[in-house]
Design a protein around this motif. Structure first.
Motif, PDB file in Angstrom:
ATOM      1  N   ALA A 188       0.837  -1.209   0.000  1.00 22.78           N
ATOM      2  CA  ALA A 188       0.000   0.000   0.000  1.00 22.78           C
ATOM      3  C   ALA A 188       0.867   1.253   0.000  1.00 22.78           C
ATOM      4  CB  ALA A 188      -0.928  -0.010   1.210  1.00 22.78           C
ATOM      5  N   PHE A 192       0.273   3.766  -3.034  1.00 19.57           N
ATOM      6  CA  PHE A 192      -0.472   4.990  -2.734  1.00 19.57           C
ATOM      7  C   PHE A 192       0.368   6.101  -2.100  1.00 19.57           C
ATOM      8  CE2 PHE A 192      -3.659   1.584  -2.622  1.00 19.57           C
ATOM      9  CZ  PHE A 192      -4.559   2.077  -3.541  1.00 19.57           C
ATOM     10  N   ASP A 194       0.345   6.994   0.855  1.00 19.32           N
ATOM     11  CA  ASP A 194      -0.607   7.656   1.766  1.00 19.32           C
ATOM     12  C   ASP A 194      -1.650   8.515   1.064  1.00 19.32           C
ATOM     13  OD1 ASP A 194       0.592   6.501   4.005  1.00 19.32           O
ATOM     14  OD2 ASP A 194       2.049   8.131   4.179  1.00 19.32           O
ATOM     15  N   ASN A 195      -1.685   8.518  -0.262  1.00 19.18           N
ATOM     16  CA  ASN A 195      -2.727   9.246  -0.994  1.00 19.18           C
ATOM     17  C   ASN A 195      -3.722   8.215  -1.536  1.00 19.18           C
ATOM     18  OD1 ASN A 195      -4.341  10.886  -2.535  1.00 19.18           O
ATOM     19  ND2 ASN A 195      -2.770  11.383  -4.053  1.00 19.18           N
ATOM     20  N   TYR A 196      -4.702   7.844  -0.729  1.00 18.26           N
ATOM     21  CA  TYR A 196      -5.597   6.748  -1.077  1.00 18.26           C
ATOM     22  C   TYR A 196      -6.701   7.140  -2.057  1.00 18.26           C
ATOM     23  CZ  TYR A 196      -3.213   4.431   2.737  1.00 18.26           C
ATOM     24  OH  TYR A 196      -2.253   3.882   3.538  1.00 18.26           O
ATOM     25  N   SER A 197      -6.750   8.395  -2.441  1.00 19.82           N
ATOM     26  CA  SER A 197      -7.779   8.838  -3.397  1.00 19.82           C
ATOM     27  C   SER A 197      -7.220   9.024  -4.803  1.00 19.82           C
ATOM     28  CB  SER A 197      -8.400  10.148  -2.916  1.00 19.82           C
ATOM     29  OG  SER A 197      -7.425  11.175  -2.841  1.00 19.82           O
ATOM     30  N   ILE A 204     -10.297  -0.031  -0.491  1.00 16.81           N
ATOM     31  CA  ILE A 204      -8.909  -0.478  -0.426  1.00 16.81           C
ATOM     32  C   ILE A 204      -8.761  -1.266   0.867  1.00 16.81           C
ATOM     33  CG2 ILE A 204      -6.499   0.243  -0.330  1.00 16.81           C
ATOM     34  CD1 ILE A 204      -7.511   2.930  -1.645  1.00 16.81           C
ATOM     35  N   ILE A 216     -10.242   1.133   3.676  1.00 14.83           N
ATOM     36  CA  ILE A 216     -10.397   2.539   3.337  1.00 14.83           C
ATOM     37  C   ILE A 216     -11.487   2.650   2.289  1.00 14.83           C
ATOM     38  CG2 ILE A 216      -9.258   4.577   2.382  1.00 14.83           C
ATOM     39  CD1 ILE A 216      -6.626   3.310   3.510  1.00 14.83           C
ATOM     40  N   GLU A 220     -11.816   5.314   7.260  1.00 16.21           N
ATOM     41  CA  GLU A 220     -10.952   4.169   7.495  1.00 16.21           C
ATOM     42  C   GLU A 220     -11.528   3.305   8.612  1.00 16.21           C
ATOM     43  OE1 GLU A 220      -6.501   3.360   9.243  1.00 16.21           O
ATOM     44  OE2 GLU A 220      -6.662   4.702   7.509  1.00 16.21           O
TER      45      GLU A 220
END
Length: 280
Positions: A188, A192, A194-197, A204, A216, A220
């Protein structure tokens, strides 16, 4: 409801301090046992050329083989008996992609498709053209991410390589429009940062072995791992979690309940060697 599971079967070698064993493997193999155990209507479309791998498949009536030129081979080495979260892994990186034309032929015999589960073991397994074709069905697509990140690193013998994880350049083409992806914490971070969008993905699901998992999906959700005292075999545990999550998620509009169920089933799998077997 018919789930179509797609991905190669593998020949696994499992090495611990006390033993060396050979077994069938691959995410599609482990997941099929979960779907079979819970009476889910599923079809497994799997490519390989070693017919011994299907000897213990849970239901041959649900298997559609694509017999090709090679079989994925994995060595899973667990150097510490008391910590099966630590694994060294090697592979032959078989080049046996699943092609759109092959699936078009296979799908002629499947009357209804309600969801796809994609299980690449390396990034050659699913060309973008194949994924684009599956997206045209407009049904949920669940993707095991790890295979797309695997590339060969150092050669360890005539056929096998250590495994390096690297983000592919065409990840936007792969991930946009996928319903949910499954990966661990290190994967992950690579995908990502830390940018999950950054991709168009509904859910996710990030697993972290004995530390539990998190989902997510706008917010979360943290899922605690079930404590297991006697761990027999962790190979295929993440695949088992994924199948259990999908099974429950297709029935309930609750990622949290799906994650809790998946955590329970994954903990049960840890307590016996090989694929999932119900303890009840």
């Amino acid at each position: 409801m018919t789930i179509v599971v797609i991905g190669p079967l593998a020949q696994d070698q499992i090495i611990t301090q006390n033993s060396k064993t050979y077994a069938a493997g691959g995410a599609s193999y482990f997941q099929s046992f979960v779907f079979e155990e819970f009476n889910m209507d599923y079809v497994a479309v799997a490519n390989f050329n070693n017919l011994d791998l299907i000897r213990d498949f849970p239901n041959l009536g649900n298997l559609i083989p694509i017999v090709g030129d090679d079989t994925h081979y994995f060595i899973n080495e667990y150097p510490e008996n008391d910590n099966l979260d630590i694994r060294k892994q090697y592979s032959n990186f078989a080049n046996i992609p699943i092609l759109k034309d092959q699936l078009e032929f296979v799908f002629d015999d499947i009357l209804e498709i309600d969801a796809f589960v994609l299980n690449p073991l390396n990034r050659n397994d699913f060309p973008v053209e194949t994924i684009d074709y599956l997206k045209t069905f407009n049904v949920p697509i669940y993707l095991s991410m790890q295979g797309f990140l695997r590339i060969p690193d150092e050669k360890i013998d005539d056929k096998n390589y250590s495994i390096k994880l690297e983000k592919p350049d065409n990840l936007d083409d792969i991930l946009n429009g996928i319903t949910a992806i499954f990966l661990d914490e290190s994967e992950a971070k690579l995908v990502f940062d830390d940018n999950y969008s950054r991709y168009d993905i509904d859910e996710i699901v990030i697993t972290n072995a004995s530390e539990g998992s998190r989902i997510i999906c706008g917010n979360e959700i943290k899922i605690e791992a079930f404590e297991v005292e006697d761990i027999a075999d962790s190979t295929g545990c993440g695949d088992t979690y994924m199948a259990a999550y999908i099974l429950k998620r297709l029935l309930l509009d609750s990622p949290e309940e799906a994650g809790e169920f998946a955590s329970l089933i994954a903990s049960e799998k840890l307590m016996s060697f090989g694929p999932y077997k119900s303890l009840i």
